[in-house]
Motif scaffolding. Structure first.
Motif, PDB file in Angstrom:
ATOM      1  N   SER A 181       0.839  -1.193   0.000  1.00 11.24           N
ATOM      2  CA  SER A 181       0.000   0.000   0.000  1.00 11.24           C
ATOM      3  C   SER A 181       0.872   1.240   0.000  1.00 11.24           C
ATOM      4  O   SER A 181       1.936   1.268   0.616  1.00 11.24           O
ATOM      5  CB  SER A 181      -0.904   0.012   1.242  1.00 11.24           C
ATOM      6  N   THR A 182       0.432   2.264  -0.707  1.00 11.12           N
ATOM      7  CA  THR A 182       1.176   3.517  -0.777  1.00 11.12           C
ATOM      8  C   THR A 182       0.359   4.621  -0.136  1.00 11.12           C
ATOM      9  O   THR A 182      -0.877   4.595  -0.168  1.00 11.12           O
ATOM     10  CB  THR A 182       1.469   3.884  -2.242  1.00 11.12           C
ATOM     11  N   PRO A 183       1.017   5.611   0.480  1.00 10.50           N
ATOM     12  CA  PRO A 183       0.279   6.708   1.103  1.00 10.50           C
ATOM     13  C   PRO A 183      -0.556   7.463   0.081  1.00 10.50           C
ATOM     14  O   PRO A 183      -0.209   7.548  -1.093  1.00 10.50           O
ATOM     15  CB  PRO A 183       1.395   7.591   1.679  1.00 10.50           C
ATOM     16  N   GLU A 184      -1.674   7.994   0.553  1.00 14.98           N
ATOM     17  CA  GLU A 184      -2.557   8.761  -0.323  1.00 14.98           C
ATOM     18  C   GLU A 184      -1.887  10.057  -0.744  1.00 14.98           C
ATOM     19  O   GLU A 184      -1.357  10.797   0.076  1.00 14.98           O
ATOM     20  CB  GLU A 184      -3.870   9.071   0.401  1.00 14.98           C
ATOM     21  N   LYS A 185      -1.908  10.331  -2.052  1.00 18.91           N
ATOM     22  CA  LYS A 185      -1.373  11.578  -2.578  1.00 18.91           C
ATOM     23  C   LYS A 185      -2.505  12.594  -2.707  1.00 18.91           C
ATOM     24  O   LYS A 185      -3.597  12.262  -3.161  1.00 18.91           O
ATOM     25  CB  LYS A 185      -0.732  11.359  -3.947  1.00 18.91           C
ATOM     26  N   GLN A 207       0.502  21.814   4.994  1.00 17.00           N
ATOM     27  CA  GLN A 207      -0.280  20.877   5.800  1.00 17.00           C
ATOM     28  C   GLN A 207       0.119  20.978   7.271  1.00 17.00           C
ATOM     29  O   GLN A 207       1.302  21.140   7.591  1.00 17.00           O
ATOM     30  CB  GLN A 207      -0.061  19.441   5.331  1.00 17.00           C
ATOM     31  N   SER A 220       5.133  22.113   1.134  1.00 13.36           N
ATOM     32  CA  SER A 220       5.621  21.224   0.080  1.00 13.36           C
ATOM     33  C   SER A 220       5.258  21.857  -1.259  1.00 13.36           C
ATOM     34  O   SER A 220       4.255  22.546  -1.387  1.00 13.36           O
ATOM     35  CB  SER A 220       5.028  19.813   0.198  1.00 13.36           C
ATOM     36  N   SER A 234       2.030  16.211  -2.387  1.00 13.52           N
ATOM     37  CA  SER A 234       2.692  15.288  -1.467  1.00 13.52           C
ATOM     38  C   SER A 234       1.670  14.396  -0.767  1.00 13.52           C
ATOM     39  O   SER A 234       0.459  14.510  -0.972  1.00 13.52           O
ATOM     40  CB  SER A 234       3.508  16.075  -0.442  1.00 13.52           C
ATOM     41  N   ASP A 235       2.165  13.491   0.097  1.00 13.77           N
ATOM     42  CA  ASP A 235       1.294  12.585   0.841  1.00 13.77           C
ATOM     43  C   ASP A 235       0.381  13.370   1.783  1.00 13.77           C
ATOM     44  O   ASP A 235       0.762  14.402   2.332  1.00 13.77           O
ATOM     45  CB  ASP A 235       2.125  11.600   1.667  1.00 13.77           C
ATOM     46  N   ALA A 236      -0.824  12.853   1.978  1.00 15.58           N
ATOM     47  CA  ALA A 236      -1.759  13.474   2.912  1.00 15.58           C
ATOM     48  C   ALA A 236      -1.258  13.312   4.339  1.00 15.58           C
ATOM     49  O   ALA A 236      -0.757  12.254   4.724  1.00 15.58           O
ATOM     50  CB  ALA A 236      -3.140  12.845   2.763  1.00 15.58           C
ATOM     51  N   THR A 237      -1.383  14.361   5.140  1.00 14.52           N
ATOM     52  CA  THR A 237      -0.935  14.357   6.534  1.00 14.52           C
ATOM     53  C   THR A 237      -2.136  14.550   7.454  1.00 14.52           C
ATOM     54  O   THR A 237      -2.934  15.471   7.246  1.00 14.52           O
ATOM     55  CB  THR A 237       0.091  15.480   6.779  1.00 14.52           C
TER      56      THR A 237
END
Length: 583
Positions: A181-185, A207, A220, A234-237
């Protein structure tokens, strides 16, 4: 940075002479951690191993991981010395603001590591104790053994590879592994005022990272929108168990500008979850700054404090990008875009200003007080006339902060906030901050000639202070104030529904007068509906400044008036009941 091998030297950039004491201490402690840990030895050994075993990618990955862990270890040593995590994270991020990177920032961190390091610094659950010698010895033996084992590995035999390639497809060795699984972009969508996609827009994302009471907004980007107006960022935080708070700034230089926000808070529905930014026409605006005799215009900085971009005809039809200290990380954001310096004749030029919108501008310079400009009171002023800002010599406040028993109070946060009433109508209520030193002393330079409200905050919440109002600041006059803290009285209770259920996420505040006045304390109810305020002596008026979705604000807004007396017993069961909105 630390330089040398046998005789180490500490090198600082040329602009270090302009750093504040907090930043200088953070950098020095970080670099001294290099020396204390003898980091030059493993660094040289790592470089030797990478040069000798240059081909296997695992060696380079291990070297990078070692570097990252060394940075975390140095951060832990800085925090163990007593530096507050939020202060250290703020200074670390400040060194990485665009425009300041070429100095000590490169010696301290790489941009790709920033979010990981900030999370580690702000995580209170992290065990920062150093490992014991026994543990270090075991790890070292394991590392040497692993390196020796890796060094003996041989490249696979070509014939064996061919045999493996000819193996049946259903062999166990070729079993399909489940995808990782990859982090949500995050994807941001930019459209113009007609709703059409904007391609080629430059998008900046901020963020919120960390705890709600000590976190900050992390930058970012820039990212670029495609033909559909979308920019993959970038990835959601997330923070505090699933909340998020994001600000966007987008521009097509010289043509369009836009801003937006997407957020979800406890007990509140998310808004703008699609991360949509509506962009409006922009222009370049000229202006001029005038100074008292003897001051150099090129030493002045003109900052956009807050940007409002009109999106419709109504008074509330606008989107904002607030570079305010109440949004840590946004207050120093994008200086190459939002900050400028006058030329020797005092002329300034601001790019990408919305054709329809409002600006708050503030200035700063050594020896001069803050000056302000805004068109918020004349919204028909669409920058057809040049901006003019006049600066005056600075006012100054200093003094000491004392504990209730008269001893110096160290680490107290002293704030002078411009008054909303008095001899001058301030367009923007700027705040000027200082932290008391070992003698309890503080100083607040750069103040404009106006009235301020002075507050003192104890970060540990053991003491409180009743704000001083209407302090007149004038040049060449320093009243040398003595600010004595109080133990105060703790006031607490629960916030409940009409059927007795707790209400979490309700923000309750106390102010000094019925008409508002300076704030005295604030808190947010927990999952059990509990809150607690530490209040100074005198009148205090309690009200709800924010409620979860589905609840109605009480009428009248002030829900309780208290008269706090010194040495009074704590108030422990001051409960409130909230009504739900009718469906």
């Amino acid at each position: 940075m630390t330089w040398g091998f046998l005789h180490l030297k500490l090198l600082l950039p040329a602009d270090a002479s302009h750093w504040g004491p907090r930043r200088l201490r953070a950098v020095l402690l970080h670099e001294f951690a290099h020396i204390r840990r003898h980091d030059t030895i493993p660094h040289m050994l790592t470089q030797f191993v990478c040069a000798f075993y240059w081909f296997p990618p695992l060696v380079w990955l291990a070297a990078r991981r070692l570097h990252e862990e060394c940075e975390h270890a140095r951060d832990d040593l800085v925090l163990e010395s007593g530096v507050k995590p939020s202060d250290y994270a703020e200074e670390l991020l400040g060194l990485l603001v665009p425009g300041f990177i070429p100095s000590a920032a490169l010696a301290m961190t790489g941009r790709s590591e920033l979010e990981v390091r900030l999370r580690a610094i702000l995580d209170e659950k992290t065990d920062r104790r150093p490992i014991t010698r026994r543990t270090a010895f075991i790890v070292a033996i394991f590392g040497v053994s692993s390196t020796a084992a890796l060094a003996t590995l041989q490249a696979p035999n070509p014939s064996a590879s061919q045999s493996a390639a000819a193996a049946p497809a259903n062999s166990a060795s070729t079993a399909t592994q489940p995808p990782k699984s990859t982090p949500e972009k995050l994807a941001v969508t930019c459209v113009d005022s007609d709703g059409k996609p904007v391609a080629g827009a430059e998008v900046h994302l901020y963020q919120f990272v960390g705890r709600s009471d000590e976190g900050r907004f992390v930058h970012s980007g820039p990212f670029t929108t495609d033909g559909r107006g979308k920019a993959v960022c970038s990835d959601a935080t997330l923070y505090d168990g699933g909340n998020f708070d994001r600000w966007f700034y987008a521009r097509v230089p010289g043509r369009l500008v836009g801003a937006g926000r997407s957020a979800k808070w406890t007990n509140r529905a998310a808004f703008n979850a699609e991360n949509r930014v509506v962009m409006q026409a922009s222009k370049t605006v000229d202006g001029h700054v005038t100074l008292p005799a003897g001051f150099d215009p090129t030493k002045v900085t003109v900052r956009v404090r807050t940007l409002h971009i009109a999106t419709g005809p109504g008074a509330m039809d606008y989107e904002s990008f607030p570079r305010e200290d109440s949004f840590p990380g946004l207050d120093t954001s994008l200086p190459k875009i939002f900050d400028c310096r006058p030329d020797p004749k005092g002329r300034i030029q601001l790019s990408d200003v919305p054709v329809r919108g409002w600006l708050y501008l503030v200035t700063s310079a050594v020896g001069l007080g803050e000056a302000q400009w805004s068109n918020i009171r004349n919204r028909e002023n669409n920058f057809d006339q040049p901006i003019h800002i006049a600066m005056e010599e600075e006012g100054f406040l200093s003094g000491r902060v004392l504990s209730p028993d008269g001893k110096p109070a160290v680490g107290m946060k002293v704030t002078a906030r411009l008054s909303s009433s008095g001899c001058r109508q301030n367009l923007y209520l700027s705040s000027f901050r200082a932290v008391s030193d070992a003698e309890g002393a503080f100083s607040l330079p750069g103040l404009p000639q106006t009235e301020v409200v002075l507050t003192v905050l104890d970060p540990k919440k053991n003491w409180t202070f009743r704000p001083l109002e209407n302090i007149l600041v004038q040049p060449h006059q320093d009243p040398k104030l003595t600010l004595k803290l109080e133990s105060g009285v703790r006031v607490g209770g629960r916030v409940l529904t009409t059927d007795g259920k707790p209400v979490g996420g309700a923000a309750i505040s106390a102010v000094a007068s019925e008409s508002g006045g300076p704030g005295l304390a604030d808190d947010q109810t927990d999952a059990d509906g509990r809150y607690e305020l530490r209040l100074p002596g005198g009148d205090a008026y309690l009200y709800f400044n924010s409620l979860p979705d589905g609840f109605a604000y009480p009428t009248p807004q002030i829900v309780k008036r208290l008269q706090i007396k010194p040495a009074e017993d704590d108030v422990q069961h001051l409960d409130f009941t909230l009504q739900r909105k009718p469906k």
